[in-house]
Design a protein around this motif. Sequence first.
Motif, short mmCIF file in Angstrom:
data_model
loop_
_atom_site.label_atom_id
_atom_site.label_comp_id
_atom_site.label_asym_id
_atom_site.label_seq_id
_atom_site.Cartn_x
_atom_site.Cartn_y
_atom_site.Cartn_z
N ILE A 1 -7.54 4.39 -7.93
CA ILE A 1 -8.83 4.89 -7.44
C ILE A 1 -9.92 4.63 -8.50
O ILE A 1 -11.00 4.11 -8.22
CB ILE A 1 -8.76 6.40 -7.11
CG1 ILE A 1 -7.72 6.66 -6.01
CG2 ILE A 1 -10.13 6.93 -6.72
CD1 ILE A 1 -8.06 6.07 -4.67
N ALA B 1 -0.82 -1.75 -0.58
CA ALA B 1 -0.43 -1.04 -1.81
C ALA B 1 1.05 -0.73 -1.73
O ALA B 1 1.64 -0.73 -0.65
CB ALA B 1 -1.23 0.26 -1.96
N PHE B 2 1.63 -0.51 -2.91
CA PHE B 2 3.06 -0.17 -2.94
C PHE B 2 3.33 0.71 -4.16
O PHE B 2 2.56 0.71 -5.12
CB PHE B 2 3.92 -1.43 -2.99
CG PHE B 2 3.51 -2.42 -4.06
CD1 PHE B 2 3.98 -2.31 -5.34
CD2 PHE B 2 2.61 -3.46 -3.75
CE1 PHE B 2 3.59 -3.22 -6.32
CE2 PHE B 2 2.22 -4.36 -4.73
CZ PHE B 2 2.71 -4.24 -6.02
N GLY B 3 4.41 1.44 -4.08
CA GLY B 3 4.79 2.31 -5.21
C GLY B 3 6.26 2.13 -5.54
O GLY B 3 7.13 2.48 -4.75
N PHE C 1 2.79 7.48 4.80
CA PHE C 1 2.12 8.00 3.61
C PHE C 1 0.70 8.31 4.01
O PHE C 1 0.12 7.61 4.87
CB PHE C 1 2.12 6.96 2.47
CG PHE C 1 3.51 6.56 2.01
CD1 PHE C 1 4.29 7.44 1.29
CD2 PHE C 1 4.01 5.31 2.31
CE1 PHE C 1 5.58 7.08 0.87
CE2 PHE C 1 5.29 4.93 1.90
CZ PHE C 1 6.07 5.82 1.18
N MET D 1 -10.87 1.02 -8.57
CA MET D 1 -11.72 0.61 -7.44
C MET D 1 -13.14 1.15 -7.59
O MET D 1 -14.10 0.49 -7.21
CB MET D 1 -11.10 1.07 -6.11
CG MET D 1 -9.90 0.24 -5.70
SD MET D 1 -9.33 0.57 -4.02
CE MET D 1 -8.41 2.08 -4.25
N PHE E 1 -1.93 7.72 2.50
CA PHE E 1 -2.90 6.75 1.96
C PHE E 1 -2.68 5.32 2.45
O PHE E 1 -3.39 4.41 2.03
CB PHE E 1 -2.90 6.79 0.41
CG PHE E 1 -1.56 7.17 -0.18
CD1 PHE E 1 -0.54 6.24 -0.25
CD2 PHE E 1 -1.31 8.47 -0.62
CE1 PHE E 1 0.70 6.59 -0.78
CE2 PHE E 1 -0.07 8.83 -1.15
CZ PHE E 1 0.94 7.89 -1.24
N THR E 2 -1.66 5.12 3.32
CA THR E 2 -1.47 3.78 3.91
C THR E 2 -1.28 3.90 5.42
O THR E 2 -0.77 4.90 5.91
CB THR E 2 -0.23 3.08 3.30
OG1 THR E 2 0.87 3.98 3.28
CG2 THR E 2 -0.51 2.57 1.90
N GLN F 1 6.77 4.93 -12.67
CA GLN F 1 6.33 4.28 -11.45
C GLN F 1 5.49 3.04 -11.79
O GLN F 1 4.84 3.00 -12.84
CB GLN F 1 5.46 5.28 -10.67
CG GLN F 1 5.56 5.12 -9.18
CD GLN F 1 4.52 5.90 -8.43
OE1 GLN F 1 3.52 6.35 -8.99
NE2 GLN F 1 4.73 6.03 -7.13
N LEU G 1 -7.02 10.06 -2.26
CA LEU G 1 -5.91 9.36 -1.65
C LEU G 1 -5.64 9.90 -0.24
O LEU G 1 -4.55 9.68 0.31
CB LEU G 1 -4.67 9.46 -2.53
CG LEU G 1 -4.78 8.53 -3.74
CD1 LEU G 1 -3.96 9.04 -4.90
CD2 LEU G 1 -4.36 7.12 -3.36
N GLY H 1 8.38 2.33 -1.22
CA GLY H 1 7.45 2.55 -0.12
C GLY H 1 6.18 1.74 -0.32
O GLY H 1 5.79 1.42 -1.45
N ALA H 2 5.53 1.39 0.79
CA ALA H 2 4.33 0.55 0.70
C ALA H 2 3.57 0.61 2.02
O ALA H 2 3.96 1.33 2.95
CB ALA H 2 4.74 -0.89 0.38
N GLY H 3 2.47 -0.11 2.09
CA GLY H 3 1.73 -0.16 3.35
C GLY H 3 0.36 -0.78 3.18
O GLY H 3 -0.02 -1.19 2.08
N VAL I 1 -9.27 5.74 2.45
CA VAL I 1 -9.31 5.63 0.98
C VAL I 1 -10.55 4.82 0.55
O VAL I 1 -11.22 5.15 -0.42
CB VAL I 1 -8.02 4.99 0.45
CG1 VAL I 1 -8.12 4.72 -1.05
CG2 VAL I 1 -6.81 5.87 0.77
N GLU J 1 2.68 1.25 -9.50
CA GLU J 1 2.01 1.07 -8.21
C GLU J 1 1.22 -0.23 -8.24
O GLU J 1 0.75 -0.66 -9.29
CB GLU J 1 1.06 2.25 -7.93
CG GLU J 1 1.82 3.49 -7.50
CD GLU J 1 1.02 4.40 -6.58
OE1 GLU J 1 0.00 3.94 -6.00
OE2 GLU J 1 1.42 5.57 -6.45
#
Length: 377
Positions: free
Chosen positions: A213, A344-346, A287, A216, A289-290, A247, A168, A321-323, A329, A249
């Motif tokens: 991960i 992605a978002f969490g 973040f 993917m 990872f974004t 959570q 990540l 949070g997201a992005g 990645v 995601e």
Amino acid sequence: METNPTIPARPLPPLDATTPERVAAQFGELRTQFDQDAELATDENGWKVLRDAWLGRKSGVLTRVTETWLKPSPPELKRAVGQALNELKAHVEAALEARHAAIQAAADQSALAREREDLSLPGVVRPLGSRHPLRQTFEEIERIFLSLGYSVVAGPEMETPYYNFEALNIPEHHPARDNMDTFYMAAPFANDAQGKPGVAPLLLRTHTSPMQIRAMEKQQPPVRIIVPGKVYRRDNPDATHGFMFHQIEGLAVDTDITFCDFKGTVEYFVREFLGPKVKTRLRPSYFPFTEPSVEVDATCVFCGGKGCNVCKQSGWIELFGAGMVDPAVYGFVHYDAKKYSGFAFGLGVERLTQLKYNINDLQLYFQNDVRFLRQFA
Ligand code: 2NL
């Protein structure tokens, strides 16, 4: 209850008869005695005592009559004694049999009464439970993303540092890897990149991204998944902190996914979850990872955006949070970063539940107090 009746011992006087009439009279007395004894036999035990007292082979009354009355009787009376004895014996046997049948019938009857199920008794009341508020939020969020074509996947809570951090784009000395935030297992140790047993300890995942991960690694785009589950971060519990939380995601990767798609999905989700009146805004964030990263805010659900204590007079509340997924990645999962893009978002499930139901203490979720839980039935 079984009784233990005592049938009186029946001493047998000698036969004191010179005429058939006297014989009949003495047998008559014996028969009366038997009938009296029989009255005392009211259960199985008593019946056996009665039977043995009168028909017992060695010392039953009838055996003794045979030995002491019949055998020594003078020839002129023998016929009368024999006949009277046969009649008495027939009477005793018939009466014993009838009595036994009556005793057994009575025993059956009382067993039936004793063992009867009382169908009029009220049943055992099992109170209906209800879904935990967190579970309801999970299901609501899953419903929204399923309607957009996402699938739901789940994965392990115990993870390797590789899946939780490295892949990540969280490098070795990033502050998020600090021991202060992450629970590490004393054993066993994770395998190294070549699959050999290593020395890096396993940990409790700090987000559900590791499963994304893994997803993917298993498939090429298009990917549209959400990953619900428990995550762990070292913390001291109070009204706003816990060492475990929930959570969801989400991840979408495809050709031609733009920031516009991302924004549209976020707005659709927020409106479905909080209602059509709510507006959203994106604020820049960070973040590993974004890139770019954002915080998603919604107009305050408590004051409608006018400003109140909950939103600290700002009219806005931070949701999640997201992005756009950082291309670094894609390198770890062997996706072509030039070809694919995604977002992605969490989502913090406790936080979204708190906003939806106005819950002010995080610990309420985990105390299992029915006075709290019942309000969400
Ligand atoms: C937050 C924010 C976030 C992600 C999680 C993610 C996962 C992959 C790739 C890129 Cl596999 N990103 N997840 C992205 C942005 C924010 O969580 O506040 N969590 C509690």
